[in-house]
Design an enzyme around this catalytic site. Structure first.
Site, short mmCIF file in Angstrom:
data_model
loop_
_atom_site.label_atom_id
_atom_site.label_comp_id
_atom_site.label_asym_id
_atom_site.label_seq_id
_atom_site.Cartn_x
_atom_site.Cartn_y
_atom_site.Cartn_z
N ASN A 10 1.82 -5.36 -7.92
CA ASN A 10 0.50 -5.85 -7.52
C ASN A 10 -0.24 -4.69 -6.86
O ASN A 10 0.07 -4.31 -5.73
CB ASN A 10 0.66 -7.03 -6.54
N TRP A 11 -1.20 -4.16 -7.59
CA TRP A 11 -1.92 -2.98 -7.08
C TRP A 11 -2.94 -3.31 -6.00
O TRP A 11 -3.51 -2.40 -5.40
CB TRP A 11 -2.63 -2.28 -8.24
N LYS A 12 -3.25 -4.62 -5.84
CA LYS A 12 -4.27 -5.02 -4.85
C LYS A 12 -5.56 -4.23 -5.13
O LYS A 12 -5.87 -3.97 -6.29
CB LYS A 12 -3.72 -4.85 -3.44
N HIS A 98 -1.83 -15.89 -3.10
CA HIS A 98 -1.36 -14.73 -2.34
C HIS A 98 -1.83 -14.85 -0.89
O HIS A 98 -2.96 -15.27 -0.64
CB HIS A 98 -1.88 -13.43 -2.98
N GLU A 100 -2.90 -12.78 1.17
CA GLU A 100 -4.14 -12.06 1.50
C GLU A 100 -5.36 -12.88 1.10
O GLU A 100 -6.39 -12.84 1.77
CB GLU A 100 -4.13 -10.67 0.82
N GLU A 173 6.86 -14.60 -0.52
CA GLU A 173 6.35 -13.39 0.11
C GLU A 173 6.12 -13.66 1.60
O GLU A 173 5.02 -14.08 1.99
CB GLU A 173 5.02 -12.98 -0.54
N GLY A 179 3.59 -5.20 3.33
CA GLY A 179 2.94 -3.96 3.75
C GLY A 179 3.41 -3.44 5.10
O GLY A 179 2.78 -2.55 5.68
N SER A 218 7.50 -5.48 0.99
CA SER A 218 8.14 -4.18 1.27
C SER A 218 9.34 -3.89 0.38
O SER A 218 10.33 -3.31 0.83
CB SER A 218 8.51 -4.08 2.76
N GLY A 239 4.13 -4.45 -3.99
CA GLY A 239 2.80 -3.93 -3.65
C GLY A 239 2.81 -2.42 -3.60
O GLY A 239 2.78 -1.73 -4.63
N GLY A 240 2.90 -1.87 -2.39
CA GLY A 240 2.80 -0.42 -2.16
C GLY A 240 3.64 0.43 -3.11
O GLY A 240 3.15 1.42 -3.67
P1 13P Z 1 4.16 -4.70 -0.31
O1 13P Z 1 5.21 -4.44 -1.34
O2 13P Z 1 3.19 -3.55 -0.15
O3 13P Z 1 4.75 -5.17 0.97
O4 13P Z 1 3.25 -5.92 -0.86
C1 13P Z 1 3.87 -7.06 -1.32
C2 13P Z 1 2.85 -7.92 -1.95
O5 13P Z 1 1.96 -8.43 -1.29
C3 13P Z 1 2.94 -8.12 -3.41
O6 13P Z 1 2.09 -9.13 -3.83
#
Ligand code: 13P
Length: 259
Positions: A10-12, A98, A100, A173, A179, A218, A239-240
């Protein structure tokens, strides 16, 4: 239970077109090499880019595309929104719920129910995200919170015969792990995934036993193996660590080595 293992990035709100092109070129080559001798692989690799990059990526990717979001309305005067039917022209999956989006865009359970139904209407497979925040974790009521999150969105949709046996993926999650560099431990993940698997089996008749349960928060190449080894973990939502093509490829390789 689930037949496939999912490794989804997930590149956000990251990456511009030149970076997207470079990433896709490199990942396509790596996947080709990795799966060339093994086309029976059950690893499903996906990337969720910003919506603006879906058309470009759909013509240049050998992996699956995941939309990060869809509108809760079908079409019409909703400036700035992108509908499920538009997204479905390019993408196979869509993230729904999600944390966020719940936190920063006030997405309520009612909104998430609408999004889930629209995803199904346009043949998108939803990846429904849920998970407790730090306060719930520390108070110890996280299983209750998780149950509520699932009951208020998944139950109403699947109690309708219109959605009998639809494909669904869910992703645990925990908000405190997103993050932060602090992933949930394999034991913590296992506890929640086993709990949720039982919850789905015992409460929803119309749902497949094989609903994949992914973990996100993470994840990286150091912890991927120990997380993926847990019984009810059917993949990762990253994510990251998905932003760097070499790092992401390494995680795909780890999954491939395990299954
Ligand atoms: P991180 O891997 O950066 O913690 O993000 C997880 C995430 O929100 C995937 O949707």
């Amino acid at each position: 239970m689930s037949e496939n293992i999912y490794v989804i990035g997930n590149w956000k709100m990251n990456k511009h077109l030149n970076e997207v092109t470079d990433f896709c070129d490199k990942l396509n080559i790596s996947l080709h090499d990795m799966f060339a001798l093994d086309n029976s692989s059950n690893i499903e690799v996906g990337i969720a880019p910003a919506a603006i990059h879906l058309p470009q990526m759909s013509s240049a990717s050998t992996f699956s595309l995941v939309a990060q979001n869809i509108a809760a309305e079908e079409n019409g005067a909703y400036t700035g929104e992108i509908s499920a039917s538009m997204v479905a022209e390019y993408s196979r999956y869509v993230l729904v719920g999600h944390s966020e989006r719940r936190m920063y865009f006030d997405e309520t359970n009612e909104i998430l129910v609408k999004k889930l139904m629209l995803a199904y209407k346009y043949n998108l497979i939803p990846i429904f995200c849920f998970g407790e925040n730090l306060e719930n974790r520390e108070k110890g009521d996280y299983l209750y919170i998780i149950k509520q999150q699932l009951e208020k969105v998944i139950w109403p949709v699947f109690s309708s015969s219109d959605f009998l046996n639809q494909n669904l993926i869910i992703a645990y999650e925990p908000v405190w792990a997103i993050g932060t560099g602090k992933n949930a431990s394999p034991e913590q993940i296992s506890e929640v995934h086993d709990y949720v698997r039982d919850l789905l089996i015992n409460n929803i008749e119309n749902i497949k036993d094989s609903v994949p349960i992914l973990y996100g928060g993470s994840c990286n190449s150091q912890n991927a193996k120990s997380i993926l080894e847990q019984k009810n973990v059917n993949g990762l939502l990253i994510g990251g660590a998905s932003l760097d093509v070499n790092h992401f490829t390494k995680i795909v390789q780890i999954a491939h080595g395990l299954y």
